[in-house]
Design a protein around this motif. Structure first.
Motif, PDB file in Angstrom:
ATOM      1  N   LEU A 310      49.541  36.016  80.792  1.00  0.00           N
ATOM      2  CA  LEU A 310      50.074  37.322  81.078  1.00  0.00           C
ATOM      3  C   LEU A 310      50.813  37.948  79.886  1.00  0.00           C
ATOM      4  O   LEU A 310      51.731  37.424  79.651  1.00  0.00           O
ATOM      5  N   VAL A 311      50.676  39.171  79.892  1.00  0.00           N
ATOM      6  CA  VAL A 311      51.415  39.873  78.879  1.00  0.00           C
ATOM      7  C   VAL A 311      51.894  41.247  79.508  1.00  0.00           C
ATOM      8  O   VAL A 311      50.917  41.882  79.960  1.00  0.00           O
ATOM      9  N   GLU A 312      53.133  41.417  79.439  1.00  0.00           N
ATOM     10  CA  GLU A 312      53.817  42.786  80.049  1.00  0.00           C
ATOM     11  C   GLU A 312      53.367  43.941  79.120  1.00  0.00           C
ATOM     12  O   GLU A 312      52.975  43.684  77.998  1.00  0.00           O
ATOM     13  N   ASN A 313      53.009  45.108  79.829  1.00  0.00           N
ATOM     14  CA  ASN A 313      52.488  46.132  79.161  1.00  0.00           C
ATOM     15  C   ASN A 313      53.588  46.889  78.064  1.00  0.00           C
ATOM     16  O   ASN A 313      53.036  47.322  77.189  1.00  0.00           O
ATOM     17  N   ASP A 314      54.674  46.506  78.278  1.00  0.00           N
ATOM     18  CA  ASP A 314      55.921  47.048  77.613  1.00  0.00           C
ATOM     19  C   ASP A 314      55.788  46.294  76.205  1.00  0.00           C
ATOM     20  O   ASP A 314      55.920  47.113  75.046  1.00  0.00           O
ATOM     21  N   LEU A 315      55.450  45.135  76.329  1.00  0.00           N
ATOM     22  CA  LEU A 315      55.170  44.339  75.065  1.00  0.00           C
ATOM     23  C   LEU A 315      54.010  44.880  74.015  1.00  0.00           C
ATOM     24  O   LEU A 315      54.061  44.947  72.840  1.00  0.00           O
ATOM     25  N   ILE A 316      53.170  45.054  74.902  1.00  0.00           N
ATOM     26  CA  ILE A 316      51.890  45.660  74.258  1.00  0.00           C
ATOM     27  C   ILE A 316      52.323  47.186  73.524  1.00  0.00           C
ATOM     28  O   ILE A 316      51.798  47.237  72.224  1.00  0.00           O
ATOM     29  N   ASP A 317      53.032  47.682  74.292  1.00  0.00           N
ATOM     30  CA  ASP A 317      53.117  49.183  73.863  1.00  0.00           C
ATOM     31  C   ASP A 317      54.228  49.046  72.722  1.00  0.00           C
ATOM     32  O   ASP A 317      54.190  49.910  71.375  1.00  0.00           O
ATOM     33  N   GLU A 318      54.937  48.204  72.676  1.00  0.00           N
ATOM     34  CA  GLU A 318      56.017  48.115  71.397  1.00  0.00           C
ATOM     35  C   GLU A 318      55.081  47.588  70.222  1.00  0.00           C
ATOM     36  O   GLU A 318      55.405  48.243  69.110  1.00  0.00           O
ATOM     37  N   LEU A 319      54.105  46.691  70.263  1.00  0.00           N
ATOM     38  CA  LEU A 319      53.264  46.299  69.151  1.00  0.00           C
ATOM     39  C   LEU A 319      52.547  47.698  68.568  1.00  0.00           C
ATOM     40  O   LEU A 319      52.423  47.610  67.452  1.00  0.00           O
ATOM     41  N   LYS A 320      51.841  48.213  69.687  1.00  0.00           N
ATOM     42  CA  LYS A 320      51.487  49.235  68.858  1.00  0.00           C
ATOM     43  C   LYS A 320      51.931  50.519  68.469  1.00  0.00           C
ATOM     44  O   LYS A 320      51.627  51.004  67.288  1.00  0.00           O
ATOM     45  N   GLN A 321      53.326  50.753  68.832  1.00  0.00           N
ATOM     46  CA  GLN A 321      54.323  51.515  68.064  1.00  0.00           C
ATOM     47  C   GLN A 321      54.805  50.967  67.159  1.00  0.00           C
ATOM     48  O   GLN A 321      55.059  51.852  65.811  1.00  0.00           O
ATOM     49  N   GLN A 322      55.410  50.075  67.195  1.00  0.00           N
ATOM     50  CA  GLN A 322      56.244  49.292  65.951  1.00  0.00           C
ATOM     51  C   GLN A 322      55.301  48.450  64.875  1.00  0.00           C
ATOM     52  O   GLN A 322      55.744  48.116  63.933  1.00  0.00           O
ATOM     53  N   GLN A 323      54.158  48.232  65.308  1.00  0.00           N
ATOM     54  CA  GLN A 323      53.191  47.300  64.223  1.00  0.00           C
ATOM     55  C   GLN A 323      53.699  45.851  64.534  1.00  0.00           C
ATOM     56  O   GLN A 323      53.189  45.147  63.570  1.00  0.00           O
ATOM     57  N   VAL A 324      54.804  45.428  64.832  1.00  0.00           N
ATOM     58  CA  VAL A 324      55.263  44.236  64.827  1.00  0.00           C
ATOM     59  C   VAL A 324      56.278  43.842  66.237  1.00  0.00           C
ATOM     60  O   VAL A 324      56.921  44.766  66.841  1.00  0.00           O
TER      61      VAL A 324
END
Length: 327
Positions: A310-324
């Motif tokens: 289970l991965v929260e969408n906020d964490l996925i968005d953070e990775l997409k935007q920040q690359q880390v």
């Protein structure tokens, strides 16, 4: 100590992470896809360019320097050559890349070249020849049609049992037939073997019989087989890879025939670690701590299954935007 693992969206990268999970090493996960599951298995993860991009090596160097990476394990075949050619750049910043010499990678990218090289060393291989002018008769079947370059993990590999399957497959690959070879089909049990190779010497081999589903190992059995182990060591002596090297066999009438060699960790690395043969950890312990590889594996059965994350969408968005992401 920090260890980076690339290709964590695939089975090889994920197996390396699993093998290091209960060690004292901190894993930094790297992949080009923001939905690569391995990115969310580590406290620190980065989105990186794909291996065919010009900024692939510069970005990896930047990450390795910023995260003080001591060791880097590649998890994808397309990454092996660029990493091998640029090992000296990583050495300069204190990062050891677990990758073989370019000559080793070149040989085993091309299955025809690989088999010719192995035959000269006295290794048993299936009969192979170019598919372009092949005209099978009734006695030709069954045989394997496989892509000459890039057919690892059953990709672009076909079992042809009759003329109907032959014609259908020809239509499927169309004008690409010049990139394929015909390989003798060997009926028999299938084996996958892991090994550790350091300083030009094989430091250990484990043999596993396996059952495939969809081209992937889903049941495997660690066994003792001196005949297969001796053949593995003969292959490793002929090519002298560095780090982990996976060798796959069919056994026919008591004689092993090699049909695949991958100079890297494999999709069964974690299964071998469960049995006491932990390739990533033993390699890391030797290169980073000077501890000579030691192992004692058990003969046992390993059954594989999917596990949800289970991965929260906020964490996925953070990775997409920040690359880390750092947790």
């Amino acid at each position: 100590m920090n260890i980076a693992v690339t290709g964590v969206g695939g089975g090889v990268g994920q197996n390396i992470i699993k093998s290091l999970e209960h060690s004292d090493y901190n894993v930094v996960a790297l992949d080009g896809d923001h939905l690569a599951v391995g990115l969310y298995l580590s406290k620190t993860a980065y989105l990186i360019p794909y291996a065919n991009k010009d900024n692939y090596i510069p970005k990896l160097l930047e990450i390795c320097k910023d995260e003080n990476i001591s060791l880097l394990f590649p998890g994808l075949d397309p990454e092996l050559m660029p990493l091998s050619l640029n090992r000296h750049l990583f050495d300069k910043i204190g990062t050891k890349v677990v990758v073989s010499r370019p000559e080793v990678i070149t040989i085993f990218e091309d299955i025809q070249l690989a088999f010719e090289h192995l035959m000269r060393s006295g290794v048993n291989v299936p009969i192979t020849f170019l598919a372009e002018k092949f005209n099978p008769n009734k006695e030709s079947y069954p045989f394997i049609l496989r892509q000459r370059v890039g057919s690892a993990r059953s990709k672009n590999k076909y079992l042809i049992r009759n003329s109907i399957e032959w014609e259908a497959t020809l239509k499927k690959i169309e004008s690409d037939i010049s990139n394929y070879i015909i390989m003798e089909y060997i009926e028999g049990d299938e084996y996958t073997c892991g090994s550790i190779n350091l300083n030009g010497s094989c430091e250990g081999v484990i043999v596993m019989q396996r059952i495939l589903r969809g081209g992937e190992t889903y049941k495997c059995f660690t066994i003792k087989n001196d005949v297969i182990e001796e053949e593995v060591r003969k292959i490793l002596e002929a090519i002298k890879p560095f780090g982990a090297c996976n060798v796959e066999f069919k056994l026919k009438d008591g004689k092993p025939y090699v049909f695949e060699v991958n100079a890297r960790c494999s999709g069964t690395t974690a299964a071998r670690a469960c049995s006491g043969f932990n390739e990533p950890k033993m390699i890391a312990d030797y290169l980073l701590k000077g501890i000579k590889p030691e192992y004692s594996f058990r003969e046992q059965t390993i059954l594989r299954y999917w596990k949800e994350l289970l991965v929260e969408n906020d964490l996925i968005d953070e990775l997409k935007q920040q690359q880390v992401i750092k947790r």
